[in-house]
Write a protein that holds these residues in place. Structure first.
Motif, short mmCIF file in Angstrom:
data_model
loop_
_atom_site.label_atom_id
_atom_site.label_comp_id
_atom_site.label_asym_id
_atom_site.label_seq_id
_atom_site.Cartn_x
_atom_site.Cartn_y
_atom_site.Cartn_z
N GLU A 32 87.14 30.61 32.38
CA GLU A 32 87.76 29.98 31.21
C GLU A 32 87.94 30.97 30.08
N ALA A 33 86.91 31.78 29.83
CA ALA A 33 87.01 32.76 28.75
C ALA A 33 88.10 33.78 29.03
N SER A 76 74.95 25.88 29.40
CA SER A 76 76.12 25.14 29.85
C SER A 76 77.37 26.02 29.81
N VAL A 77 78.37 25.61 30.56
CA VAL A 77 79.64 26.34 30.58
C VAL A 77 80.22 26.42 29.17
N ASP A 78 80.25 25.30 28.46
CA ASP A 78 80.83 25.29 27.11
C ASP A 78 80.08 26.25 26.18
N TRP A 79 78.75 26.28 26.30
CA TRP A 79 77.96 27.16 25.44
C TRP A 79 78.29 28.62 25.73
N ALA A 97 82.49 29.70 33.39
CA ALA A 97 82.58 30.14 32.00
C ALA A 97 83.39 31.44 31.91
N VAL A 135 81.07 29.87 27.06
CA VAL A 135 82.43 30.17 26.62
C VAL A 135 82.45 30.37 25.11
N ALA A 136 81.74 29.50 24.38
CA ALA A 136 81.70 29.63 22.92
C ALA A 136 81.07 30.96 22.51
N HIS A 196 90.62 32.05 26.40
CA HIS A 196 90.12 32.48 25.10
C HIS A 196 90.13 33.99 24.91
N THR A 207 83.49 33.83 23.14
CA THR A 207 84.54 33.79 22.12
C THR A 207 84.02 34.32 20.78
#
Length: 254
Positions: free
Chosen positions: A190-191, A150-153, A187, A155-156, A195, A159
């Motif tokens: 966003e990063a 996923s995109v959130d995964w 992703a 990006v995390a 971030h 980071t």
């Protein structure tokens, strides 16, 4: 994003810098590939240690690193031992993996080193600290040949890689459809915007992911792996075609 300049090559500004993998059984075997890359206008080179006969002999690999680097006085050189789970030729125990990378870093010939996340945060931090102590930039990497998280995964993870000390966080995932390419680009964007404070290296592998290797300037990926003769990963674009397309995109969006 902040850029990183190595041997006069600014990574993270303008058109993404091209990089090709040098794959051979020893340093002598990759020298013709270096010359071909120079003719093609390649910006950076990756020396793949997992193809080398001496990969279990850190001292020999350290000596061989000088042979490769001597041919690249003006091009950044990335040292990579790619493990099997990450798309490479073989796997070393973590202690041996760390010993090999430490020996090559301490030899003083390379400019960047690839550190795979699977070895664990403690070992990653150890190698990143070793690299920085010797003036070597750290590329902390993750590869997924089964699909796209996923995109959130993603990006995390990017980071977290930065928190581990990565100068260039790298993720490569497998695109099974065009939507996976969109997820990887989202992703990356966003990063890069929210971030991140330095260059990123991201890509979606496979045919459906090829666009991600060419649109890095628009979304935040500062390097792109290309093919000379043999591709080192699915979906790589030939150097001349990649440089032409990225230059055209740059002109359109400037």
């Amino acid at each position: 994003m902040a850029s990183l300049t190595i041997k006069g090559t600014e990574i993270g500004a303008g058109v993404p810098k091209t990089i090709v993998s040098l794959m051979g059984t020893d340093a002598a075997a990759v020298l013709p590939q270096i010359e071909a890359g120079k003719v093609a206008g390649v910006d950076c080179f990756e020396w793949r240690a997992d193809f080398c006969r001496a990969l279990r002999d850190p001292a020999t690999m350290a000596a061989e690193s000088h042979v490769v680097a001597d041919q690249l006085p003006d091009h950044p050189l990335l040292f990579t031992f790619r493990s099997t789970s990450q798309g490479g030729q073989c796997t070393l125990p973590v202690a041996d993996y760390v010993a090999l990378n430490r020996a090559v870093i301490e030899a003083g010939a390379i400019d960047l080193v690839d550190v795979e996340t699977w070895i664990g945060d403690e070992a990653v931090r150890e190698l990143v600290a070793c690299a920085h102590a010797h003036g070597v930039a750290a590329v902390v990497s993750y590869h997924n040949f089964k699909g796209t998280p996923s995109v959130d995964w993603m990006v995390a993870l990017l980071t977290h890689m930065r928190d581990l000390g990565a100068d260039i966080p790298k993720i490569a995932v497998m695109a099974t459809c065009p939507r996976d390419a969109l997820a990887l680009l989202a992703a990356t964007d966003e990063a890069a915007r929210v971030h991140d404070a330095g260059p990123l290296l991201t890509m979606a592998m496979g045919r459906d992911g090829s666009i991600t290797r060419l649109a890095g300037e628009q979304f935040g990926s500062a390097l792109t792996f290309c093919a000379l003769k043999d591709a080192s990963a699915p979906g790589q674009v030939a150097v001349p075609q990649a440089k032409r397309i990225m230059a055209d995109l740059h002109k359109v969006l400037s």
